[in-house]
Design a protein around this motif. Sequence first.
Motif, PDB file in Angstrom:
ATOM      1  N   ARG A 100      -9.873  -9.218  14.913  1.00 22.24           N
ATOM      2  CA  ARG A 100      -9.821  -7.864  14.363  1.00 22.24           C
ATOM      3  C   ARG A 100     -10.954  -7.025  14.958  1.00 22.24           C
ATOM      4  N   ASP A 372       2.026   1.940  14.287  1.00 22.33           N
ATOM      5  CA  ASP A 372       2.626   0.818  15.013  1.00 22.33           C
ATOM      6  C   ASP A 372       1.740  -0.380  15.251  1.00 22.33           C
ATOM      7  N   ASP A 415      -8.211   2.193   8.899  1.00 20.98           N
ATOM      8  CA  ASP A 415      -7.891   1.176   7.891  1.00 20.98           C
ATOM      9  C   ASP A 415      -9.031   0.973   6.892  1.00 20.98           C
ATOM     10  N   TYR A 426      -1.460   5.038   5.730  1.00 23.07           N
ATOM     11  CA  TYR A 426      -0.358   4.312   5.098  1.00 23.07           C
ATOM     12  C   TYR A 426      -0.317   4.533   3.586  1.00 23.07           C
ATOM     13  N   SER A 445      -3.509  -5.227   6.654  1.00 22.54           N
ATOM     14  CA  SER A 445      -2.348  -5.752   5.921  1.00 22.54           C
ATOM     15  C   SER A 445      -1.569  -6.746   6.773  1.00 22.54           C
ATOM     16  N   MET A 446      -2.037  -7.009   7.979  1.00 20.37           N
ATOM     17  CA  MET A 446      -1.265  -7.869   8.883  1.00 20.37           C
ATOM     18  C   MET A 446      -1.184  -9.293   8.318  1.00 20.37           C
ATOM     19  N   PRO A 463       5.178  -5.869  12.088  1.00 20.12           N
ATOM     20  CA  PRO A 463       4.328  -4.694  11.884  1.00 20.12           C
ATOM     21  C   PRO A 463       4.852  -3.880  10.707  1.00 20.12           C
ATOM     22  N   GLY A 465       2.323  -1.451   8.806  1.00 17.45           N
ATOM     23  CA  GLY A 465       1.245  -0.908   7.972  1.00 17.45           C
ATOM     24  C   GLY A 465       1.214  -1.572   6.614  1.00 17.45           C
TER      25      GLY A 465
END
Length: 564
Positions: A100, A372, A415, A426, A445-446, A463, A465
């Motif tokens: 990340r 995306d 984020d 989001y 949120s992945m 994917p 969001g």
Amino acid sequence: MNPTTPALRYAFALLACLWIGSAWSNEAPKPPKAGIASANLLATDAGHQILAAGGNAFDAAVAVAAVLGVVEPESSGFGGGGFFLLRRASDGKTVMVDAREKAPMAATRDMYLDENGEAVAGRSRNGPLAAGIPGQPAGLVHLAENYGRLPLAQSLAPAIKLAAEGFPFGKKNHALIGFRVDILAQSPAAAAVFLRDGQAPEIGTMIVQPDLARTLQALADQGNAGFYAGEVAKTMVAGVRAAGGIWTEQDLADYRVVERAPMVTQYQDYQVITAPPPSSGGVALATIFNILNGYEYENLSPLLQNHLLIEAMRRAYRDRAIYLGDPDFVQVPTEMLLHPHYAAGLRASIRLDRATPSDALPGIETEPGGTDTTHFSIIDRDGNLVAATLSVNLPYGSAFMAPDTGILLNNEMDDFSAKAGTPNAYGLVGEDANAVGPGKRPLSSMTPTFLVGPDRTAVIGTPGGSRIITMVLLGALTLIDGGSAADAVARPRIHHQYKPDAVSTEPGAIDADGVAALSEMGHVVSPNERTWGNMHVVVWDRADDRVDAASDPRWEGVGKAEVK
Ligand code: DON
């Protein structure tokens, strides 16, 4: 409902957790074939090519991720980051490689607020100030060096070739560039690659990225030093700072991936192995499964199933907003959140006949107001598993390309919670746990996930969001219920994220009577005309000795799932 069931299930889950590392390697059979499902056919092909050259799933993951970074720039890339969930068949090691992005050291808590203390969305979304320090290059180096069988340069070769020779601008590249043309136009380097006369290129236009090819060659030749130090790093930092960004060469030199223990939970007879913080995905998914574990969900009416899904989603996303952030910076009370008594408490607040308004839950205040990323799944013939969800955040990331490097930067800084209670792109809200901080990873949120049942192993992710978690949940429920990979990716989706207090539904997800009945119970159902997500699943059916893969039909003809 059987009151002993949750306790029994918890005991089973505990045993399963203890068993997870040790028993995996004894799981005898190997898959008859390898399966790869990704968002782009060139990426899936590159992965199979690397497997055919003697690589394993981890080498294939390097190739797939790298090609996606070249041909799907709206979704992920070397200027972004992500999570690679891995399981090595030889010893059962299961780990999440956290690649990340990190906030640069000059980041401050209020950096996205104006003089009145209000969050300015453009600052955390557009241009180099929006970009975290990329993790994807280090992630690929880590995979190749620690888990792969082939040299990094070999696995990167297909991507380098596509960057140097070009790829035809496709349907999805085109669909998503519309959102970002104006911002891309402000970055001369990005505009030179991705625009034609300041406009979106026509489908079929060749996109050639010579600067990116050079940068990737440096990575292939030198590993991390080819990206995080030397000429590439110097040029990137100079470009970022000249355009108002705050990166330093030290930020790049200090970037490290982190290996984290995956989050493990149990639902029915499936082990769910998924992403721990700094993703919120695993904790939220586990919370929802833990809530559902207290009901005989599979025997309920569709209306009650939807009601319980919505109520469980609402509570999981509330906890996300309050408790979750980068575990290297904040104490995430994971043990509490995943305890069966905690789930029992959440269940006690759920009425079977009424929606709970989100504002009735103790929580946080929001202000009024407001694709995306990519995922791929791999199972190789040894039974190695990879679930990778990678991102630059919004389409084409920050839309800023560092001149002369070909690196399109992410806007993952959005984020973070720029201001407590102010929704991000989001609509997600957060508090202190996810405030901006130097060196901190923004909450994600992945949710790359493995599902391991008595007879089947599945690799799943998408994917989307804030909706990623609920998509993975629904896909997992389909698979656990015996559905195929194709059923899981096709399943119509519903989503609730606590705030706003509304259930989004894809067309056909709930029929008119179902919507009326949910509304009657107090749910605000907000039907969407558009679909969401781009899920890619590979399933190894151990009982039937079969591997099956499927890509989301919502982007038919763009992704590719292939078993061979
Ligand atoms: O890490 C996250 O949660 C977001 N940056 C993911 C963004 C995303 O999935 C966009 N795709 N539709």
